[in-house]
Design a protein around this motif. Structure first.
Motif, PDB file in Angstrom:
ATOM      1  N   ARG A  54       0.834  -1.212   0.000  1.00 47.05           N
ATOM      2  CA  ARG A  54       0.000   0.000   0.000  1.00 47.05           C
ATOM      3  C   ARG A  54       0.865   1.257   0.000  1.00 47.05           C
ATOM      4  O   ARG A  54       0.627   2.187  -0.766  1.00 47.05           O
ATOM      5  CB  ARG A  54      -0.922   0.011   1.225  1.00 47.05           C
ATOM      6  N   ALA A 107     -11.389   3.353   8.958  1.00 47.75           N
ATOM      7  CA  ALA A 107     -10.379   2.642   8.194  1.00 47.75           C
ATOM      8  C   ALA A 107      -9.040   2.579   8.915  1.00 47.75           C
ATOM      9  O   ALA A 107      -8.200   1.741   8.600  1.00 47.75           O
ATOM     10  CB  ALA A 107     -10.182   3.313   6.835  1.00 47.75           C
ATOM     11  N   ASN A 375     -14.844   5.005   2.742  1.00 46.74           N
ATOM     12  CA  ASN A 375     -15.089   4.908   1.307  1.00 46.74           C
ATOM     13  C   ASN A 375     -16.570   4.609   1.096  1.00 46.74           C
ATOM     14  O   ASN A 375     -16.959   3.519   0.687  1.00 46.74           O
ATOM     15  CB  ASN A 375     -14.219   3.787   0.706  1.00 46.74           C
ATOM     16  N   ASP A 400      -7.600  10.866   1.495  1.00 47.74           N
ATOM     17  CA  ASP A 400      -7.317   9.444   1.294  1.00 47.74           C
ATOM     18  C   ASP A 400      -5.919   9.270   0.721  1.00 47.74           C
ATOM     19  O   ASP A 400      -5.246  10.244   0.368  1.00 47.74           O
ATOM     20  CB  ASP A 400      -8.359   8.810   0.355  1.00 47.74           C
ATOM     21  N   THR A 404     -10.136   6.180  -4.587  1.00 46.76           N
ATOM     22  CA  THR A 404     -11.196   5.218  -4.336  1.00 46.76           C
ATOM     23  C   THR A 404     -12.452   5.584  -5.127  1.00 46.76           C
ATOM     24  O   THR A 404     -12.516   6.638  -5.775  1.00 46.76           O
ATOM     25  CB  THR A 404     -11.541   5.198  -2.841  1.00 46.76           C
ATOM     26  N   GLN A 571      -9.853  -1.820   1.398  1.00 45.27           N
ATOM     27  CA  GLN A 571      -8.551  -1.160   1.421  1.00 45.27           C
ATOM     28  C   GLN A 571      -7.443  -1.855   0.633  1.00 45.27           C
ATOM     29  O   GLN A 571      -6.432  -1.219   0.320  1.00 45.27           O
ATOM     30  CB  GLN A 571      -8.074  -0.994   2.873  1.00 45.27           C
TER      31      GLN A 571
END
Length: 670
Positions: A54, A107, A375, A400, A404, A571
């Motif tokens: 990520r 998140a 999201n 973010d 997304t 995610q």
């Protein structure tokens, strides 16, 4: 030269793992579990390991973006913040602060990631979301019953004679509880799983009970009815420490065990056997989050709580109705930093109905939506309405790390930092009671900034910068102040990396509950104070053949949308080695009825929307059950939430994501 540094996982997950991070030349080389962590003990899941992908992804957002003529263009931070602050000031002056919606989810469990509440309160109070897509019905249910939502400490399950895992696939969502179950089985402790899907946790169990989705509360009622019929309830506990049990007895007299068996699709003999198990104390019950995602979700958890209480399994080692453990988060008393007294205006939208409220509320109309740690375009039910609503808001700001589905709807997208690029503390209120320290290990890419920096800069522009005039370290010290008396300081945490928070490890052992009566309440006084009946009900989901026969005739199958194996909600899908696709998992009876085989293409639909995907047959799934994992992005074929309902649960604080009937048919290749 490589160095190894201790850190922690930021994901909003049951396990809240300790990390051991290998670094070289300022970059993360490898993420492993911290073998010294007292709970996670060196084991982590693939979602934690893939955090390296990520943070290094080519898709990371590197600069502030503004949508101009339908296209995103790069702008400076100064321009982005000036324009957003100017719009907020204009909205406040013209329409009032509640014309701003703060759409927030979870998140990231970092304390500093969640100082946004302070910002919006200092702004004057905005429209906030109330309830939870994830576990809201169950939290409220246990508040009604116990006055709080508390679980036994990890390890207490080894004091159990029986462990009932009810609707909770620990192998997928709670790795270290799953490890404990493996150990418990070796010790000879009887493990029983109740679930519509024969999952990996069910495979390790000594007993597996297949149940029709949404009927768990009714099954608990049946077990309790059989417990009473056999005279196996704990009368001493009921008489001394509870109130309202007479209402339960009267309710159970209105239904037969045959009716319960018919609706739950669990044999009568099995229900009777389960009552004998609950009478054979101590029994620990570990409750999952899925079965409270129905219209009757709060009542479902309340009936399971009632079964645990009436059988005498509350307040004893090896017992408990283990759903959540809110005492963990209360250690920080974070509310004292929220500046709640600065709210001048206040409005709430239910999180599951935020889209409908955006479209309908005119006093004032939502002029700006700011999305943090979430999201909603993918995760909020009835996603077609969500996309319509956010598309109609004049200004949408999304903070973010990636573009997304929600960011695609935004007018401004602000790139934020990830774990390892900022200092923070992480904890979870679901499984264990340790807080973990995560130092800043590297600089973020491009112009990505911490959420706290963004709030501070906006606060400076809006005239309340002094409320954010602290360093990250000073903020963390403020959070830890209530725990200084217990020996927890930031210096201690930096040195030791984790700390056991002061919690009650066997809740309610003194027989004193946090309810209005001070007792366990089978009939809830808190519910009555909120204008609701407070009595348990023999309620069913909103969409079943019993409640809506005409709908069920058109859409005969129950749709589950369970947590994915390799992604924490939405995610991780974009960083998986293979491009994700929608997989439609179906029970064998559905496959036989429609002539479906593994690998076939199929369409699942109802009156809200449709999804297409690839069929996978689950031979032991409960008849009539379909599952499509939640969180899949639109570009990969999602979201499954185009099918789900945005109705609130019975107590108003949870979603009904699983309360969903659908049809299916094979798609022939052209």
């Amino acid at each position: 030269m490589q160095t190894i540094v201790k850190s922690a996982c930021p994901l909003n997950c049951w396990d809240n793992c300790g990390f051991q991070v290998t670094m070289e030349k300022g970059k993360i080389i490898q993420i492993d579990g911290d073998p010294d962590h007292p709970i996670t003990k060196g084991k982590i899941c693939g979602r934690g390991r893939s955090l390296i992908k990520r943070i290094e992804s080519d898709d990371r957002l590197l600069h502030p973006l503004k949508k101009t003529n339908g296209e995103f263009v790069q702008i400076s931070w100064e321009q982005a913040l000036d324009e957003i602050a100017s719009k907020m000031a204009h909205i406040k002056e013209t329409y009032g602060t509640t014309a701003v919606l703060h759409s927030h989810d979870y998140a990231n469990s970092g304390l500093l990631k969640n100082l946004d509440q302070r910002f919006f309160n200092a702004f004057g109070g905005v429209t906030e979301l109330v309830g939870s897509l994830c576990w809201g019905s169950g939290i409220e249910a246990q508040m009604w019953d116990f006055g709080d939502a508390l679980s036994h400490a990890p390890g207490d399950l080894f004091n159990s004679r029986h462990i009932v895992v009810w609707g909770r696939n620990a192998s997928r969502t709670n790795l270290h509880f799953y490890q404990s179950l493996l150990e418990a089985k070796k010790k000879g402790i009887h493990i029983l799983v109740i679930d519509p899907i024969y999952n990996a946790t069910a495979k390790l169990a000594d007993d597996y009970i297949s149940i029709k989705p949404g009927m768990d509360g009714l099954l608990a009622a049946g077990i309790l009815k059989e417990l009473l019929r056999g005279g196996k309830e704990d009368r001493a506990f009921i008489d001394q420490f509870t109130e309202g049990f007479g209402d339960v007895e009267a309710l159970l007299d209105t239904i037969t065990i045959e009716e319960i068996s018919e609706k739950t699709e669990v044999p009568k003999e099995t229900i009777t056997r389960l009552s004998a198990i609950y009478a054979d104390r101590p029994v620990s019950t570990y409750i999952g989050l899925g079965m409270q995602r129905y219209r009757n979700g709060g009542n479902t958890i309340r009936f399971i709580d009632s079964l645990v209480a009436a059988s005498g399994n509350i307040g004893i080692p090896g017992g408990g109705a283990n759903y959540a453990n809110l005492q963990v988060g209360k250690s920080f008393q974070a509310g004292r930093l929220s500046l709640n007294e600065r709210k001048k205006e206040f409005r709430q939208f239910p999180i599951m109905r935020q889209a409908e409220m955006i479209l309908s509320e005119k006093n004032p109309e939502i002029k700006m939506a700011i999305v943090t740690c979430g999201n909603p375009a993918t995760q909020v039910p009835d996603s077609n309405i969500v996309e319509e609503a956010f598309s109609k808001v004049e200004t949408v700001v999304v903070i973010d790390q990636f573009m997304t589905d929600t960011a695609m709807l935004a007018d401004y997208v602000l790139p934020t930092t990830a774990v390892f690029e900022e200092e923070d503390l992480y904890y979870a209120s679901m499984f264990h009671h340790y807080v973990n320290y995560a130092p800043k290990l590297m600089d973020p890419p491009g112009e990505a900034k911490p959420d706290l920096w963004i709030w501070t800069e906006l606060a400076n522009r809006l005239g309340f910068g002094d409320d954010f005039a602290y360093t990250p370290g000073q903020w963390l010290e403020k959070f830890l102040e209530p725990l200084n008396k217990d020996g927890l300081t930031l210096a201690f945490l930096k040195e030791h990396h984790t700390f056991e928070l002061p919690v009650v490890k066997v809740p309610w052992a003194d027989g004193r509950f946090n309810t209005p009566s001070g007792k366990y309440e089978f009939t809830s006084n808190l519910a009555r104070q909120k204008g609701m009946d407070g009595k348990l009900q023999l309620s069913l989901p909103n969409e079943t053949k019993w409640t809506k026969p005409e709908l069920a005739a058109k859409f005969p199958y129950s749709l589950l949308t369970i947590h994915p194996l390799r992604s924490n909600h939405s995610q991780h899908y974009h960083i998986l080695p293979k491009e994700p696709r929608v997989v439609i998992e179906i029970a064998a009876d559905i496959a036989n009825r429609h002539g479906l085989l593994d690998g076939d293409k199929a369409k699942v639909w109802n009156e809200r929307g449709e999804v297409t995907g690839i069929v996978s047959i689950l031979p032991k799934a409960h008849p009539g059950t379909i599952n499509i994992d939640e969180g899949i992005w639109k570009k990969f074929g999602g979201s499954v939430n185009s099918l789900t309902s945005s109705l609130p649960s019975d107590n108003g604080l949870g979603s009904t994501l699983y309360d969903c009937l659908v049809a299916i048919k094979k798609i022939e290749d052209i």
